[in-house]
Write a protein that holds these residues in place. Sequence first.
Motif, short mmCIF file in Angstrom:
data_model
loop_
_atom_site.label_atom_id
_atom_site.label_comp_id
_atom_site.label_asym_id
_atom_site.label_seq_id
_atom_site.Cartn_x
_atom_site.Cartn_y
_atom_site.Cartn_z
N GLY A 1 -1.21 -8.28 18.57
CA GLY A 1 -0.63 -6.99 18.92
C GLY A 1 0.36 -6.45 17.92
N GLU A 2 1.08 -7.33 17.21
CA GLU A 2 2.05 -6.84 16.24
C GLU A 2 1.35 -6.15 15.07
OE1 GLU A 2 1.11 -11.06 14.89
OE2 GLU A 2 1.26 -9.94 16.79
N HIS A 3 0.17 -6.63 14.70
CA HIS A 3 -0.60 -5.97 13.65
C HIS A 3 -1.13 -4.63 14.15
CE1 HIS A 3 -0.63 -9.33 10.80
NE2 HIS A 3 -0.66 -10.10 11.88
N GLN A 4 -1.60 -4.61 15.38
CA GLN A 4 -2.09 -3.36 15.96
C GLN A 4 -1.00 -2.30 15.99
OE1 GLN A 4 -3.24 -2.43 20.39
NE2 GLN A 4 -5.01 -3.41 19.40
N ASP A 5 0.18 -2.67 16.42
CA ASP A 5 1.29 -1.71 16.45
C ASP A 5 1.57 -1.15 15.05
OD1 ASP A 5 1.56 -2.22 19.16
OD2 ASP A 5 3.26 -3.57 18.92
N ALA A 6 1.52 -2.03 14.05
CA ALA A 6 1.81 -1.60 12.68
C ALA A 6 0.73 -0.66 12.15
CB ALA A 6 1.95 -2.82 11.77
N LEU A 7 -0.52 -0.90 12.54
CA LEU A 7 -1.60 -0.01 12.10
C LEU A 7 -1.43 1.38 12.69
CD1 LEU A 7 -4.65 -2.45 12.45
CD2 LEU A 7 -3.51 -1.73 10.32
N TRP A 8 -1.07 1.45 13.97
CA TRP A 8 -0.83 2.77 14.58
C TRP A 8 0.33 3.48 13.87
CZ3 TRP A 8 -3.72 5.64 17.64
CH2 TRP A 8 -4.70 5.04 18.42
N GLN A 9 1.38 2.75 13.54
CA GLN A 9 2.50 3.37 12.85
C GLN A 9 2.09 3.85 11.46
OE1 GLN A 9 5.65 3.93 14.26
NE2 GLN A 9 5.70 5.30 12.48
N ALA A 10 1.23 3.06 10.78
CA ALA A 10 0.78 3.45 9.45
C ALA A 10 -0.08 4.71 9.49
CB ALA A 10 0.01 2.30 8.80
N LEU A 11 -0.87 4.86 10.55
CA LEU A 11 -1.62 6.11 10.72
C LEU A 11 -0.67 7.28 10.93
CD1 LEU A 11 -4.51 4.86 13.03
CD2 LEU A 11 -4.85 6.12 10.89
N THR A 12 0.32 7.09 11.77
CA THR A 12 1.29 8.15 12.04
C THR A 12 2.04 8.54 10.77
OG1 THR A 12 1.53 7.41 14.33
CG2 THR A 12 3.30 8.76 13.43
N LEU B 1 0.83 -1.21 0.00
CA LEU B 1 0.00 0.00 0.00
C LEU B 1 0.86 1.26 0.00
CD1 LEU B 1 -2.99 0.87 0.16
CD2 LEU B 1 -2.77 0.81 2.64
N ALA B 2 1.88 1.28 0.86
CA ALA B 2 2.77 2.43 0.92
C ALA B 2 3.53 2.63 -0.39
CB ALA B 2 3.75 2.26 2.08
N ALA B 3 3.99 1.53 -0.98
CA ALA B 3 4.72 1.62 -2.24
C ALA B 3 3.82 2.16 -3.35
CB ALA B 3 5.28 0.26 -2.62
N ALA B 4 2.58 1.70 -3.40
CA ALA B 4 1.65 2.17 -4.43
C ALA B 4 1.37 3.66 -4.28
CB ALA B 4 0.35 1.37 -4.35
N GLN B 5 1.21 4.11 -3.05
CA GLN B 5 0.98 5.53 -2.82
C GLN B 5 2.18 6.36 -3.25
OE1 GLN B 5 0.04 5.40 1.36
NE2 GLN B 5 -2.13 4.92 1.01
N ARG B 6 3.38 5.87 -2.99
CA ARG B 6 4.59 6.58 -3.44
C ARG B 6 4.66 6.65 -4.96
NH1 ARG B 6 7.04 3.56 0.81
NH2 ARG B 6 7.82 2.05 -0.71
N ASP B 7 4.11 5.62 -5.62
CA ASP B 7 4.11 5.57 -7.08
C ASP B 7 3.02 6.42 -7.71
OD1 ASP B 7 6.23 3.84 -7.00
OD2 ASP B 7 5.05 2.03 -7.41
N GLY B 8 2.16 7.00 -6.88
CA GLY B 8 1.09 7.84 -7.40
C GLY B 8 -0.20 7.12 -7.71
N VAL B 9 -0.30 5.85 -7.33
CA VAL B 9 -1.57 5.14 -7.50
C VAL B 9 -2.61 5.80 -6.60
CG1 VAL B 9 -2.76 2.91 -7.30
CG2 VAL B 9 -0.37 3.00 -8.06
N ARG B 10 -3.82 5.94 -7.09
CA ARG B 10 -4.87 6.65 -6.34
C ARG B 10 -5.54 5.67 -5.37
NH1 ARG B 10 -8.76 8.93 -10.63
NH2 ARG B 10 -9.45 10.34 -8.98
N ILE B 11 -4.84 5.37 -4.30
CA ILE B 11 -5.37 4.40 -3.35
C ILE B 11 -5.12 4.87 -1.92
CG2 ILE B 11 -3.25 2.98 -3.34
CD1 ILE B 11 -5.31 0.54 -3.19
N THR B 12 -6.14 4.74 -1.09
CA THR B 12 -6.07 5.11 0.32
C THR B 12 -6.60 3.94 1.15
OG1 THR B 12 -8.25 6.16 0.06
CG2 THR B 12 -6.32 7.60 -0.05
N ALA B 13 -6.55 4.11 2.47
CA ALA B 13 -7.00 3.03 3.35
C ALA B 13 -7.49 3.60 4.66
CB ALA B 13 -5.87 2.02 3.59
N GLU B 14 -8.34 2.83 5.30
CA GLU B 14 -8.86 3.14 6.63
C GLU B 14 -8.61 1.95 7.56
OE1 GLU B 14 -12.99 3.34 5.43
OE2 GLU B 14 -13.42 1.41 6.39
#
Length: 425
Positions: free
Chosen positions: A273-284, A231-244
Amino acid sequence: MTVLRSRRVFLPDGVRPASVEFHDGRITAVGAYETDGVDLGSSALLPGLVDSHVHVNEPGRTEWEGFASATRAAAAGGVTTIVDMPLNSIPPTVDVEALEVKRKAASGQCHVDVGFWGGAVPGNASSLPALHEAGVFGFKSFLIDSGVEEFPPLDAAGLETAMRTVDALFIVHAEDPSLVGESSPLYPDFVASRPPAAEARAVETVIELARRTGARAHILHLAAADALPALAAAQRDGVRITAETCPHYLTLRAEDVPSLATEYKCCPPIRGGEHQDALWQALTDGVITCVVSDHSPCTADLKAGDFATAWGGIASVQLGLPAVWTEAHRRDIPLEDVVRWMSAAPADLVGLPYKGRIEVGADADLVAFAPDEPFTVDAARLHHRNPVTPYHGRTLRGVVRQTWLRGRPVDGVTPAGRLLERKKK
């Protein structure tokens, strides 16, 4: 003209003492705290939250939830705008006629403003342009069984056809059915049956379709850390994709779920918990931009049983703000970030620039919030129709003192919500 003032007003450029003046439903001035007006004391003044992921279920399954109860619960939680999903109502919102049935059902019942998503299902691509023109904010689709037979999933080819048919926002439940198995009655087996790889592969499918078609796509209720790198790579490439993501993924952990506690069942599942931590980091980091409820209640009998048979959905539209703020505070994340993720960001996602922010010209949708006050959740005292929630008995931080919709205090008795349409280009 009314003026509210607080030592902590959450403005687009920061939090500071200020006064907010409004008249005829719109904010007319943001001034000095010393301006005469109603002083909110220790309460902060927030913009009304925008929840773009709510299943109201009316008509057809109104015993699960309805516009009156869902919007009353939303207002009690500081949410002033919701966007209703095209399922689990009957008929689902897959053509203009069904949208009119939905609007008629909602009319005169809503305590907050309400917009509508359309649905993209097999065979209705030709209906999408007219449905979009009729005012839906975009189109939801599933890549996996939705749980209700009247809203079947699309395969990748079907989603690509829909994306090429209309210039719209496509919001996608992204789990790959080829990687999802059968579940036993116990929670650990349910989680194992819907692995992170199922989300990751489906997200990659949506990315590829968005890249190929140029369509705007949004990943719903992301729970798996495995999907974030692509998801992060696609956003860097300019793909029109977001997430919630959702409050339950940010605040509840798989390792804490009792084996038969079906009030925790949702799809994708609450992960470790490891997924939860990653989601918080992705929001940040801004990879995930929105936090919305995916409020998906049902009757108590459908939620009973075990994880192989119970309905998958969590009721939380009234509790999202305090739940997320409780965990954010524990992680030293400022309330300012939480408010942005739950107000301006979802408003921007659906194209409501006059919602989710305190600024001149915006709707006077406001919330008095006591961020340091704890309370214990009692499911029986919540306003959604059926008293089932995984938050029952939990102590959360932050109490909504009052909600204003376009300058009018929401009393939960007199519906004053409006039905919203997508702003036409």
